[in-house]
Enzyme design. Structure first.
Site, PDB file in Angstrom:
ATOM      1  N   THR A   1     -36.469 -47.862  14.912  1.00  0.00           N
ATOM      2  CA  THR A   1     -35.360 -48.519  14.280  1.00  0.00           C
ATOM      3  C   THR A   1     -34.247 -47.558  13.797  1.00  0.00           C
ATOM      4  OG1 THR A   1     -36.232 -48.441  12.115  1.00  0.00           O
ATOM      5  CG2 THR A   1     -36.994 -50.429  13.544  1.00  0.00           C
ATOM      6  N   ASP A   2     -34.354 -46.326  13.612  1.00  0.00           N
ATOM      7  CA  ASP A   2     -33.329 -45.580  13.161  1.00  0.00           C
ATOM      8  C   ASP A   2     -31.941 -45.571  13.892  1.00  0.00           C
ATOM      9  OD1 ASP A   2     -35.017 -44.969  11.209  1.00  0.00           O
ATOM     10  OD2 ASP A   2     -35.454 -42.686  11.927  1.00  0.00           O
TER      11      ASP A   2
ATOM     12  N   THR B   1     -50.087 -38.337   8.368  1.00  0.00           N
ATOM     13  CA  THR B   1     -48.826 -38.884   8.872  1.00  0.00           C
ATOM     14  C   THR B   1     -49.153 -39.484  10.273  1.00  0.00           C
ATOM     15  OG1 THR B   1     -48.449 -36.577  10.047  1.00  0.00           O
ATOM     16  CG2 THR B   1     -47.504 -37.143   7.716  1.00  0.00           C
TER      17      THR B   1
ATOM     18  N   SER C   1     -36.838 -42.580  17.445  1.00  0.00           N
ATOM     19  CA  SER C   1     -35.836 -42.985  17.980  1.00  0.00           C
ATOM     20  C   SER C   1     -34.686 -41.822  17.635  1.00  0.00           C
ATOM     21  CB  SER C   1     -35.323 -44.112  17.661  1.00  0.00           C
ATOM     22  OG  SER C   1     -34.844 -44.226  16.161  1.00  0.00           O
TER      23      SER C   1
HETATM   24  N1  ASP Z   1     -38.128 -42.980  12.284  1.00  0.00           N
HETATM   25  C1  ASP Z   1     -38.369 -44.122  13.106  1.00  0.00           C
HETATM   26  C2  ASP Z   1     -37.757 -44.085  14.407  1.00  0.00           C
HETATM   27  O1  ASP Z   1     -36.655 -44.768  14.381  1.00  0.00           O
HETATM   28  C3  ASP Z   1     -38.313 -45.332  12.237  1.00  0.00           C
HETATM   29  C4  ASP Z   1     -38.780 -46.615  12.788  1.00  0.00           C
HETATM   30  O2  ASP Z   1     -39.030 -46.848  13.887  1.00  0.00           O
HETATM   31  O3  ASP Z   1     -38.515 -47.695  12.146  1.00  0.00           O
HETATM   32  O4  ASP Z   1     -38.121 -43.949  15.369  1.00  0.00           O
END
Ligand code: ASP
Length: 328
Positions: A91-92, A25, A59
């Protein structure tokens, strides 16, 4: 001339723990220097990127307070001469943080947010391309005065409209009501739209911390006892379609408006809450008659951001209604 780069973590900044840990991971731990080193032809932007690492987190861990702090630091960078801002984050929650930043950002300098859907350990990571495109936009005169923008997958989205509409695709970011407002190809920034700028909202962190906004998405055969507004200062209900809820919710929501502003949005993710088409109990017309505030074209997540910010800025019900009439 320079662009200020602020890093907050997310998939774009993820790397493995090392062999033998958690089955391969990844966790957010790359710095801005790591990110920029991975971008081919970053020098083509023609201006240096001044990096400030803020934190490296998924995020889901970001907060309103963090974005307030980010906007303050970015404002300082502009006062120190930066011609644009780039922010990297997960992106979340990007559709919410970008809208929050857009409400607060007081400058003409572009405030450009980006991230990645594929982490750097995968084949074809999109982070370097997104960061390069974001830097081009931050440095572009044609992006001035557009507020906060999200640049992903060669597209420029207005914070006002952007949604994350796919959990994994590199094309996850869309603006369902408006489409992207521009694009970046071969380093050339094209802008063909925009959202009228409103006066920035002024809030302080202490006031924001003290405001609680409740949220409920109605579902088929929903039970009003599942909706909890206890301890809230405002409430957003994500209704069906054009703004409908099961009839049993209507009087409860109406009563709630006596205690706090209640905003009616659509759970569909695109299109408006209507104002006067349907007349049944629990319809948009009925709910507005009971005092709910129409979110317009703002999706429920952005409606929650706007409501919390307006309450923190000291707005009462009328001020909140005016903000949704103007920005919804
Ligand atoms: N789970 C990740 C976040 O939002 C997804 C991403 O960065 O695309 O930190």
């Amino acid at each position: 001339m320079s662009v200020a780069l602020f890093t907050l973590g997310g998939t774009i900044a993820m790397a493995g723990h090392g062999p033998g840990r958690d089955g391969g991971t990844v966790v957010a731990r790359l710095s801005g220097a790591d990110l920029t080193a991975a971008v081919p032809r970053l020098a083509d932007v023609g201006v240096p990127l001044e990096v400030q690492d803020i934190e490296a987190v998924p995020s889901a861990r970001l907060t309103f307070a963090r974005i307030l702090d980010l906007v303050r630091r970015a404002s300082d960078a502009v006062r120190d001469g930066a011609h644009g801002i780039v922010v990297t984050q997960g992106t979340d929650t990007l559709e919410e943080t970008a809208f929050l930043a857009d409400l607060l950002w007081p400058h003409d300098e572009p405030f450009v947010m980006t991230g990645a859907m594929r982490n750097p350990t995968l084949a074809g990571p999109d982070g370097p391309a997104n960061l390069l495109a974001a830097a081009h936009v931050a440095a572009a005169p044609q992006a001035r005065g557009l507020g906060a923008l999200v640049v992903m997958n060669d597209e420029i989205h207005a914070a006002r409209w952007v949604r994350k509409a796919h959990s994994a695709s590199t094309g996850a970011f869309v603006s369902p009501n408006a489409g992207p407002i521009g694009s970046v190809y071969e380093g050339r920034v094209g802008v063909h739209g925009g959202v009228p700028r409103r006066a920035p909202v002024e809030v302080d962190a202490a006031a924001l911390a003290g405001v609680r906004v409740g949220f409920h998405t109605v579902v088929l055969d929903d039970d009003p006892s599942m909706m909890n507004a206890e301890g809230c200062d405002g409430f957003v209900v994500a209704g069906f379609g054009v703004g409908h809820v099961p009839p049993a919710f209507a009087p409860i929501l109406g009563d709630l408006t006596q205690r706090m502003p209640v905003v009616l949005a659509s759970r569909t993710g695109a299109g408006p809450v209507l104002r006067g088409t349907y007349g049944a109990v629990g319809s948009e017309t009925d709910l507005q008659r009971r005092g709910l505030i129409n979110a317009g074209m703002l999706d429920p997540y952005k409606a929650r951001v706007l409501l919390r910010v307006m309450l923190a800025a000291g707005a009462g019900r009328d001020g909140v209604a005016a903000a949704f009439a103007e920005r919804g």
